[in-house]
Design an enzyme around this catalytic site. Structure first.
Site, PDB file in Angstrom:
ATOM      1  N   ASN A 120      54.943  40.748  51.382  1.00 33.14           N
ATOM      2  CA  ASN A 120      56.203  40.185  51.857  1.00 33.14           C
ATOM      3  C   ASN A 120      56.849  41.204  52.778  1.00 33.14           C
ATOM      4  O   ASN A 120      57.519  42.141  52.340  1.00 33.14           O
ATOM      5  CB  ASN A 120      57.123  39.856  50.679  1.00 33.14           C
ATOM      6  CG  ASN A 120      56.581  38.715  49.867  1.00 33.14           C
ATOM      7  OD1 ASN A 120      56.663  37.555  50.276  1.00 33.14           O
ATOM      8  ND2 ASN A 120      55.955  39.036  48.732  1.00 33.14           N
ATOM      9  N   GLU A 121      56.617  41.008  54.057  1.00 31.46           N
ATOM     10  CA  GLU A 121      57.082  41.970  55.049  1.00 31.46           C
ATOM     11  C   GLU A 121      58.572  41.762  55.342  1.00 31.46           C
ATOM     12  O   GLU A 121      59.141  40.730  54.950  1.00 31.46           O
ATOM     13  CB  GLU A 121      56.264  41.797  56.340  1.00 31.46           C
ATOM     14  CG  GLU A 121      54.777  42.064  56.178  1.00 31.46           C
ATOM     15  CD  GLU A 121      54.444  43.547  55.956  1.00 31.46           C
ATOM     16  OE1 GLU A 121      55.349  44.354  55.683  1.00 31.46           O
ATOM     17  OE2 GLU A 121      53.255  43.899  56.039  1.00 31.46           O
TER      18      GLU A 121
END
Ligand code: F6R
Length: 629
Positions: A173-174
């Site tokens: 989850n950037e």
């Protein structure tokens, strides 16, 4: 829950005074090192698995890949082998997988999990879930929904293990990921991709996308443990723990979760306010080291040299606890800093040495420089190596050779020349007659040997330029991963070698990009060998000086010896580094830093000199710095 925390020793803040929530918004515990932290996490996991087993329930574990969980998996495997820990009731869900990637690809997370855990435990095949990086775009949406549903059907994740990326990601989850996100495809951040270069060998080969569990998927877990080891992670850890919740640092979303613990080693905790600037938090137990740190901190904040700090500065900044006028403290700290600077890294003969970092006697010392990455060592301490030789010390190099440090392209360059100059009958067996471009067609082991020759010759050419004699240079083969037997032999070799050299000084790396990787293991071996050696001879005869191989250099307050370099010495070092031509594009030991190492080292040495100068000490062109073990 964690019981063996050593927080009091780690913090200078007096117990009871620390306001827990003022800075830190995530529960965290700090261990002396990643081994201890990993064991504790493995213990929590094994307790959970066993408790669920007793109740005849499934245990749903969410797992991560990467370097951080390796020690945890090792410990779980050990528990399986030695303590009857069974995983027959465990259902595994992995956080993520690159996309696209074949599960059989050695860089895939399928491969990683098989090699580092599943192969060694009694997991049922049907209980392993890792996102499929081979799925077609058309199927992706349903596939991701299905992944979520499978987790929910089993009652959700009981325990979720997380690492943290330098981008602040959890799973993949950037930055920008939404709180409500679920399993989905995502474009990887540049930092994440560059951190993966060492696995994929070049940035172009690192997949641009991945499938990842979402933030919401993670936050649904009943228990979350996020681990972070090493100085490389210290800055992002501070943001995750002390920062406001923001999609820019997805790990901050964990602040919403009621049962999360962040497990750190000392290095990863080093930027937390309570560790780095404890005087901001409360009353401190002052010692010389803390005083030095606080004064340097004050100088940096006020942009003033040490000797210009006033009583008012000390009062205003909250450093009220110092006794006596600023003048005395300023002088004390200035002298401490001054005493770390020396142009005589092997000690200055015939001079009083009580205020110098090294002993003056013996005039000529036996020095060992140990390294698994010679070019990095020269980049970090080439100036010091040269000085030691010039000042009459016997400098011995013990260099470890790891496999495959020469690229195919580089090898082919030499193979081509070799083929042209060798008479056909001799070269035939060595270089395939018509096809020197195909590594696979070479007699087995030959390519490896030729690559080793290239590597050795290049290293010799470079270090001879520092005045080091060829007869004082030894190479040892560093065995591949998990080859305990050969590692034992290598360690025995080191023992015998040190016994023969009988060193007064050892210079080696002491802080690494991967805190529990192969380099750290060899540092531990070296320290043990030295200890054993001097048990039988006179103790403390050999001093070990450590340079820093991680992305940052030592903090000034940690430096015990600073060796200045003149502009000419910087240039000389640069020219020696250039000799390591075969390594110029390579990134050794999984480092995330894509900067060319010679530029990096020069900038680092210059910035260290600048920092000293800003504190009011003499201005030098550059400085190589060491911490004494
Ligand atoms: C891997 C994952 C990532 C890593 C993170 C840290 O499955 O989900 O979030 O945990 O990138 O990686 P290492 O441990 O290699 O520093």
């Amino acid at each position: 829950m964690f019981e063996t925390i050593d927080q009091i020793n780690l913090s200078y803040v007096k117990p009871g005074i620390y306001e827990e929530t003022r800075f830190e918004k995530l529960h965290n515990v700090i261990f002396q090192n990643s081994e201890e932290g990993s064991k504790e996490i493995a213990r929590e996991i094994s307790n959970l698995v066993r408790t669920k087993q007793q109740k005849e329930e499934n245990c749903v574990l969410g797992l991560a890949t990467g370097s951080s969980p390796l020690k945890i998996y090792e410990e779980l495997i050990r528990m399986h082998r030695e303590e009857d820990l069974s995983f027959s009731n465990v259902v595994f869900f992995n956080l993520d997988e690159y996309f696209p990637i074949d599960p059989d690809d050695s860089q895939s997370y399928h491969h990683f999990m098989a090699e580092n855990l599943f192969k060694y435990i009694d997991v049922k095949e049907e209980n392993i879930h890792i996102p499929d990086g081979n799925i077609s775009y058309e199927e992706l949406h349903d596939y991701c929904n299905n992944y979520e549903n499978r987790i929910q059907k089993l009652g959700g994740i009981d325990f979720q293990l997380l690492g943290i990326g330098r981008s602040g990601h959890i799973g993949f989850n950037e930055p920008g990921s939404h709180l409500n996100s679920q399993t989905r495809i995502i474009t990887l951040d540049h930092i994440t991709r560059s951190d993966a270069i060492s696995a994929f060998t070049s940035l172009e080969k690192v997949p641009r996308k991945a499938i990842t569990m979402g933030i919401n998927t993670i936050l649904q877990a009943k228990r979350i443990v996020l681990m972070a080891w090493g100085r490389n992670k210290a800055k992002i850890v501070k943001k995750a723990i002390e920062g406001e919740i923001s999609s820019n640092i997805p790990a901050t979303y964990l602040q919403h979760h009621q049962n999360t613990t962040v497990v750190l080693d000392k290095a990863a905790s080093s930027e937390l306010t309570r560790i780095r600037e404890p005087w901001i938090i409360g009353d401190c137990n002052w010692d010389n080291k803390l005083k030095k740190e606080a004064v340097i901190w004050l100088c940096e904040h006020l942009n003033k040299p040490v000797l210009k700090l006033t009583d008012k500065d000390y009062n205003m900044s909250g450093l009220l606890n110092f006794k006596g006028p600023a003048y005395d403290l300023n002088i004390e700290i200035f002298n401490l800093l001054q005493n770390t600077i020396t142009g005589w890294p092997g000690g200055k003969p015939n001079s009083p040495d009580s205020h110098r970092p090294e002993r003056s006697k013996p005039d000529s010392k036996n020095v060992v420089i140990f390294s698994l990455a010679p070019e990095t060592t020269v980049a970090h301490i080439g100036g010091t190596m040269h000085r030691l030789v010039e000042q009459g010390h016997k400098v011995n190099l013990l260099f470890g050779l790891t496999e495959d440090s020469i690229s195919t392209e580089e090898y082919l360059k030499y193979a081509g020349v070799f083929k042209k100059i060798m008479p056909t009958d001799i070269s035939e067996g060595v270089i395939e007659k018509n096809c020197p471009t195909m590594e696979g067609q070479m007699p087995s082991g030959t390519v490896k040997k030729i690559k080793e020759f290239i590597r050795i010759e290049e290293i010799l050419t470079a270090v001879k330029n520092l005045g080091i004699l060829e007869k004082n240079i030894k190479f040892i083969n560093i065995p591949e991963k998990n080859n305990e037997l050969s590692e034992k032999e290598t360690v025995e070799f080191i023992n015998v070698y040190l016994d023969k050299i009988n060193p007064h000084q050892i210079f080696t790396a002491g802080d690494f990009k991967i805190p529990h990787g192969i380099e750290k293991r060899y540092l531990d071996h070296l320290i043990n060998s030295t200890k054993n050696l001097y048990k039988t001879k006179s103790p403390s005869q050999c001093w070990i000086w450590l340079y820093n191989e991680s992305n940052q250099d030592w903090k000034i307050s940690d430096v015990d010896m600073a060796v200045p370099l003149s502009p000419d010495q910087v240039l000389k070092k640069r020219n020696v580094i250039f000799k390591f031509l075969s390594q110029k594009e390579r990134i050794l030991f999984q480092g995330p830093d894509t900067r060319k190492f010679y530029l990096d080292s020069e900038n680092r040495n210059r910035s260290m000199a600048e920092k000293y100068h800003k504190l009011g000490l003499t201005e030098y062109e550059a400085m190589e710095v060491f911490k004494k073990l």
